[in-house]
Write a protein that holds these residues in place. Structure first.
Motif, PDB file in Angstrom:
ATOM      1  N   THR A 106       0.397  -1.484   0.045  1.00  0.00           N
ATOM      2  CA  THR A 106      -0.331  -0.547  -0.388  1.00  0.00           C
ATOM      3  C   THR A 106       1.066   1.483   0.548  1.00  0.00           C
ATOM      4  OG1 THR A 106      -1.379  -0.912   1.353  1.00  0.00           O
ATOM      5  CG2 THR A 106      -1.694   1.380   0.879  1.00  0.00           C
ATOM      6  N   PRO A 107       0.547   2.369  -0.857  1.00  0.00           N
ATOM      7  CA  PRO A 107       0.826   3.019  -1.142  1.00  0.00           C
ATOM      8  C   PRO A 107       0.927   4.255  -0.035  1.00  0.00           C
ATOM      9  CG  PRO A 107      -0.279   3.546  -2.491  1.00  0.00           C
ATOM     10  CD  PRO A 107      -0.532   2.199  -1.850  1.00  0.00           C
ATOM     11  N   VAL A 108       2.278   5.125   0.883  1.00  0.00           N
ATOM     12  CA  VAL A 108       2.106   6.047   2.086  1.00  0.00           C
ATOM     13  C   VAL A 108       2.543   7.062   1.590  1.00  0.00           C
ATOM     14  CG1 VAL A 108       3.436   6.275   4.059  1.00  0.00           C
ATOM     15  CG2 VAL A 108       2.698   3.915   3.678  1.00  0.00           C
ATOM     16  N   ILE A 109       1.876   7.741   2.163  1.00  0.00           N
ATOM     17  CA  ILE A 109       1.894   9.592   1.347  1.00  0.00           C
ATOM     18  C   ILE A 109       1.579  10.505   2.801  1.00  0.00           C
ATOM     19  CG2 ILE A 109       0.904  11.323  -0.108  1.00  0.00           C
ATOM     20  CD1 ILE A 109       1.459   9.255  -1.318  1.00  0.00           C
ATOM     21  N   LYS A 110       3.120  11.051   2.939  1.00  0.00           N
ATOM     22  CA  LYS A 110       3.728  11.317   4.819  1.00  0.00           C
ATOM     23  C   LYS A 110       4.612  12.909   3.722  1.00  0.00           C
ATOM     24  CE  LYS A 110       4.754  11.167   8.752  1.00  0.00           C
ATOM     25  NZ  LYS A 110       5.155   9.440  10.015  1.00  0.00           N
ATOM     26  N   PRO A 111       4.062  13.769   4.174  1.00  0.00           N
ATOM     27  CA  PRO A 111       5.169  14.957   4.180  1.00  0.00           C
ATOM     28  C   PRO A 111       6.185  14.728   4.910  1.00  0.00           C
ATOM     29  CG  PRO A 111       2.784  15.753   4.494  1.00  0.00           C
ATOM     30  CD  PRO A 111       2.671  14.961   4.614  1.00  0.00           C
ATOM     31  N   TYR A 112       7.205  15.469   3.900  1.00  0.00           N
ATOM     32  CA  TYR A 112       8.839  15.229   4.358  1.00  0.00           C
ATOM     33  C   TYR A 112       8.961  16.556   4.709  1.00  0.00           C
ATOM     34  CZ  TYR A 112      13.949  14.824   4.288  1.00  0.00           C
ATOM     35  OH  TYR A 112      15.081  14.179   4.635  1.00  0.00           O
ATOM     36  N   ALA A 113       9.296  16.547   6.065  1.00  0.00           N
ATOM     37  CA  ALA A 113       9.768  17.912   6.611  1.00  0.00           C
ATOM     38  C   ALA A 113      11.082  17.717   7.170  1.00  0.00           C
ATOM     39  CB  ALA A 113       9.175  17.313   8.451  1.00  0.00           C
ATOM     40  N   GLY A 114      12.402  16.831   6.670  1.00  0.00           N
ATOM     41  CA  GLY A 114      13.726  17.179   6.517  1.00  0.00           C
ATOM     42  C   GLY A 114      14.716  18.058   5.870  1.00  0.00           C
ATOM     43  N   PRO A 115      15.449  18.483   6.266  1.00  0.00           N
ATOM     44  CA  PRO A 115      16.226  18.760   4.627  1.00  0.00           C
ATOM     45  C   PRO A 115      16.731  17.691   3.565  1.00  0.00           C
ATOM     46  CG  PRO A 115      17.799  18.404   6.515  1.00  0.00           C
ATOM     47  CD  PRO A 115      16.675  17.656   6.757  1.00  0.00           C
ATOM     48  N   ALA A 116      17.202  18.055   2.553  1.00  0.00           N
ATOM     49  CA  ALA A 116      18.117  17.353   1.189  1.00  0.00           C
ATOM     50  C   ALA A 116      19.263  16.827   2.042  1.00  0.00           C
ATOM     51  CB  ALA A 116      17.729  17.876   0.244  1.00  0.00           C
ATOM     52  N   GLY A 117      20.229  15.684   1.259  1.00  0.00           N
ATOM     53  CA  GLY A 117      20.903  15.222   2.047  1.00  0.00           C
ATOM     54  C   GLY A 117      20.851  13.849   4.003  1.00  0.00           C
ATOM     55  N   GLY A 118      21.206  15.033   4.622  1.00  0.00           N
ATOM     56  CA  GLY A 118      21.343  14.654   6.039  1.00  0.00           C
ATOM     57  C   GLY A 118      21.627  12.782   6.124  1.00  0.00           C
ATOM     58  N   TRP A 119      20.842  12.950   7.350  1.00  0.00           N
ATOM     59  CA  TRP A 119      20.952  11.231   7.726  1.00  0.00           C
ATOM     60  C   TRP A 119      20.122  10.766   6.708  1.00  0.00           C
ATOM     61  CZ3 TRP A 119      24.881   9.493  11.047  1.00  0.00           C
ATOM     62  CH2 TRP A 119      25.049  10.660  11.848  1.00  0.00           C
ATOM     63  N   GLY A 120      18.929  11.102   5.860  1.00  0.00           N
ATOM     64  CA  GLY A 120      17.953  10.335   5.191  1.00  0.00           C
ATOM     65  C   GLY A 120      18.662   9.797   3.871  1.00  0.00           C
ATOM     66  N   ALA A 121      20.117  10.566   3.782  1.00  0.00           N
ATOM     67  CA  ALA A 121      20.740   9.858   2.478  1.00  0.00           C
ATOM     68  C   ALA A 121      21.851   8.910   2.840  1.00  0.00           C
ATOM     69  CB  ALA A 121      21.648  11.747   1.556  1.00  0.00           C
ATOM     70  N   LEU A 122      22.475   9.470   4.411  1.00  0.00           N
ATOM     71  CA  LEU A 122      23.426   8.415   5.053  1.00  0.00           C
ATOM     72  C   LEU A 122      22.863   6.940   4.691  1.00  0.00           C
ATOM     73  CD1 LEU A 122      25.380   9.747   7.419  1.00  0.00           C
ATOM     74  CD2 LEU A 122      25.800   9.609   4.859  1.00  0.00           C
ATOM     75  N   GLY A 180       7.504  12.630   0.029  1.00  0.00           N
ATOM     76  CA  GLY A 180       6.462  12.263   0.737  1.00  0.00           C
ATOM     77  C   GLY A 180       5.840  11.447  -0.140  1.00  0.00           C
ATOM     78  N   VAL A 181       6.308  10.276  -1.126  1.00  0.00           N
ATOM     79  CA  VAL A 181       5.652   9.151  -1.655  1.00  0.00           C
ATOM     80  C   VAL A 181       6.898   7.909  -0.489  1.00  0.00           C
ATOM     81  CG1 VAL A 181       5.218   8.270  -4.133  1.00  0.00           C
ATOM     82  CG2 VAL A 181       5.138  10.693  -3.079  1.00  0.00           C
TER      83      VAL A 181
END
Length: 782
Positions: free
Chosen positions: A3-19, A673-674
């Motif tokens: 099931t797709p999840v749509i949730k707005p992303y609040a963080g910056p580009a890069g950062g821990w999400g990129a790692l 956020g997709v």
């Protein structure tokens, strides 16, 4: 399907999400240790050039000079997964066509050459000698060399591209459709006429000295993440960064540099854009014209008041032509029309113009959000006009910066991959290699599709890429390819194009950029040219994925030898024994590559000369040219709105964050956020309400083409996004079926994939499902 999840992303580009993303992709490909070791060799003097984008490296020697998307590309190439003959024996082509592009990519590296067997609808193993004999037989049987098309992707090295164009021209045609035809062709056309060069005029060092950086129609956070490092440093030292993009892209707003330990520990980030403007899709020409108009109005006031002029009269007089006529045309332009067509107010455009006026040195960057429109050439030349007004070409910290996509797309053009080669180049090529090159212009991408569709072309050879998925008008392209007697794909992994084949078809697996290329003289290196004309070496360090792989130069040379035989004086096998020999041949053809082998071995390589950067104007006029352009109200979108009784939107195709060109690494788009879905349609809240729909509803999207052909994609999920009224965005290649083959950029013939007139209707989930054909990516994920 999940099931797709749509949730707005609040963080910056890069950062821990990129790692985390890098770690996840290395684990998914089964190469956590090998992948990490490989990344340490990326962009090193003795390592390999990142197979991702063409953004340059600061010193080509930084241990961690790679980005999230580069890491995904490396993980995908270094994967432990293999596509063997067992998979092709188990899965017919019809069954393979039912899988998604993500599934096809995820099967791993191809391991041996395969040939299509029509009787069983399976690919079966074939020896390299048999494959080359097959190609030679088909090419030799044609009535004319012009019945063959030779496509090139921007992943090919300079050495492979040079041999490829030499082979094809010795064969007798200039049919070189290439990926530039679909992306930055308008940049080359526009800049060559205006500045005398078709390449950017800036260096990476210029970003350290720019007072303002204007970014038009580009999303560096997803498409060129390493660029964010330069923008971050510029922002931190106080440079203005002005973004023009219909969508609010996180990479243009905030960035956390994974290489900055302190910023990471503090969970901090750096603001990128000081000003962010959201024009309507296709409104950039009008917006630029408004900025220019404000600058010239400020100059007129200064003149009337006896104050210092705001335009650089000395530069204009010494280096340009056409200023007076251009200024008169701008003065006559109506502000109401500018506001209506740009979607921005006069005050917003004045704000952007004031940033420009306060800056001593300005860089203007742009991407495919500018180039894939009917008026793309006009828009790029308006960027050029803006830069010329204050002498922002040919000085430190200033210039034009088209940000190109694949790692060597610019180098391929430099090596002669062009359907319209210069006469001087053909003269030199013929002199060096002892043959008479063809002079007739060849086919670009759209011309190639039309020729195959009409039966005028019967053989299609692709050096890399995913032609069937990357091109517009997906159904028409598929039928064109299926009409061929032979299709050939030189590639590392399975993709959609291998399933949209001619009556005879070959898949030829090649080495990747990260792999050791062992030839008779020992391990070899290739070279690439980045977006800023730096040429440097790339040397693989991983063992090949299979002992049956050949390098791209070797495949091209063996194709040439098999096809041309004794009629060619070129020593094809000898050239690929040692790539220094290929580079020596390049030196003999191109003056700018003198001492190629010596200069490219200097860490970081060398920069090719750029006449416009040196304020030498090789235009027809002998000067840089101010070129006026009217704001067109006769585009396909305008005509659709004038004739349709339905509410017409403008759709722009775009990439997800887990995607590079047509390569789908995953089903997520973190910054938007997709998660778990690609058939999404981004739309503003007001437009959702106007349609009496809700976010999460499914819709069908129909393009309003003027050729009478119905083009529809179905079941797209509405996702609310901060977009201007009347504007939509969705991923390609899923929406490429909506782009008519006939809808092209003026002068440059680039498909208008960023401005498609469409209408929406509620999707009927109870209707019988549409059968998935071989040319349309399936929605299944496994």
């Amino acid at each position: 399907m999940s099931t797709p999840v749509i949730k707005p992303y609040a963080g910056p580009a890069g950062g821990w999400g990129a790692l985390r993303s890098v770690a996840r992709h290395l684990l998914e490909q089964g190469v956590p240790a090998l992948g990490a070791k490989t990344l340490l060799s990326a962009n090193q003097p003795d390592g390999f050039d990142c197979p991702g984008c063409a953004w340059p490296d600061r010193e080509h020697a930084s241990t961690f000079e790679f980005c999230e998307n580069g890491a995904k590309a490396v993980a995908a190439e270094a994967t432990k997964r293999r596509v063997t003959r067992e998979l092709f024996a188990r899965e017919s082509v019809e069954r393979l066509a039912g899988y998604s592009d993500h599934w096809l990519e995820g099967q791993g590296r191809l391991t041996e050459p395969m040939r299509y067997d029509a009787a069983s609808d399976h690919y079966v193993p074939v020896s390299w000698d048999e494959a080359f004999a097959c190609i030679a037989g088909h090419l030799q049987a044609l009535d004319s060399p012009d019945e063959a098309m030779f496509y090139t992707s921007g992943r090919a090295s300079n050495e492979a591209a040079f041999l490829y164009q030499l082979f094809v021209r010795e064969y007798g045609t200039n049919n070189f459709p290439d990926c530039s035809n679909m992306c930055h062709e308008p940049s080359g056309v526009a800049m060559t006429a205006q500045l005398g060069v078709g390449k950017g005029t800036v260096t990476l060092e210029d970003f350290e000295h720019a007072d303002a950086i204007f970014i038009f129609g580009q999303n560096p956070g997803t498409n060129h993440p390493r660029m964010l490092g330069e923008l971050r440093e510029a922002s931190k030292r106080g440079a203005a960064i002005v973004a023009f993009n219909p969508m609010r892209e996180r990479g243009l707003e905030r960035f956390a540099d994974p290489q900055d330990k302190l910023e990471m520990l503090r969970n901090g980030d750096t603001r990128i854009a000081s000003d962010y403007f959201q024009p309507r899709i296709g409104g950039d020409l009008a917006a630029l014209k408004g900025i220019v108009k404000h600058v010239l109005e400020a100059d007129a006031r200064a003149l009337a008041e006896g104050a210092p002029r705001v335009v650089d009269l000395e530069f204009i007089a010494a280096h340009t032509t056409g200023f007076e006529a251009f200024a008169a045309e701008i003065a006559a332009e109506d502000w109401a029309l500018i506001e209506e067509e740009s979607g921005l107010t006069r005050a917003q455009l004045a704000r952007a113009a004031e940033v420009y006026l306060r800056a001593g040195s300005v860089i203007c960057c742009w991407g495919m959000g500018i180039t894939q429109h009917k008026h793309a050439v006009a828009t790029i030349q308006m960027i050029g006009n803006l830069l010329l007004l204050r002498g922002n070409i040919g000085r430190r910290g200033a210039g034009a910066c088209p940000v190109r996509g694949h790692s060597n797309v610019q180098g391929d053009r430099t090596m002669g991959i062009s359907e319209k080669p210069a006469a001087a180049f053909l003269d030199r090529l013929g002199e060096v290699f002892g043959f008479t090159p063809p002079r007739k212009p060849g086919c670009d991408v759209v011309g190639a599709i039309e020729a195959m569709r009409d039966g005028r072309a019967k053989v299609f050879v692709a050096l890399g890429g995913n032609f069937a998925a990357a091109t517009p008008d997906t159904h028409a392209t598929a039928e064109a390819l299926r009409g061929c007697a032979l299709t050939v794909h030189i590639t590392t992994k399975l993709n959609r194009s291998h399933l949209v084949h001619g009556r005879d078809a070959l898949i030829l697996p090649c080495l990747g950029r990260t792999e050791i290329d062992l030839q008779a003289a020992g391990p070899q290196s290739v070279t690439v040219e980045d977006s800023m004309s730096m040429v440097h070496l790339s040397s693989g360090m991983n063992a090949p994925a299979s002992r049956d792989l050949l390098s791209e130069p070797a495949i091209v040379a063996r194709m040439a030898a098999a096809t041309l035989g004794a009629r060619s004086r070129t020593r094809w096998a000898w050239l690929v024994e040692d790539y220094d020999r290929i580079r020596d041949a390049i030196t003999r053809v191109f003056d700018d590559f003198h001492d190629f082998n010596a200069r490219v071995r200097v860490p970081g390589g060398f920069r090719l000369p750029n006449a416009a950067r040196e304020r030498r104007w090789t235009t027809r006029e002998g000067r840089a040219v101010f070129i006026p352009h009217a704001i067109s109200r006769d585009t396909p979108v305008h005509r659709a709105r004038a004739t349709s009784a339905e509410h017409v939107f403008t759709l722009a195709t775009t990439r997800s964050h887990d995607q590079y060109n047509t390569t789908i690494y995953g089903l997520d788009d973190r910054y938007r956020g997709v998660r778990g879905e690609r058939r999404v349609l981004f739309i503003g809240d007001d437009d959702i309400a106007m349609l009496r729909l809700r976010a999460g509803d499914r819709v069908d999207v129909r393009s309003l083409a003027e050729d009478g052909v119905e083009r529809v994609v179905r079941g797209f999920l509405l996702v609310a996004n901060d977009l201007p009224r009347g504007c939509l965005a969705a991923y390609y290649p899923e929406t490429n079926p909506l782009v008519p083959l006939s809808s092209l950029a003026d002068e440059a013939r680039t498909p208008t994939s960023k401005s498609i007139p469409v209408v929406l209707s509620r999707h009927d989930a109870t209707a019988a499902p549409v059968r998935i054909s071989r040319d349309i990516a399936a929605t299944v994920t496994g």
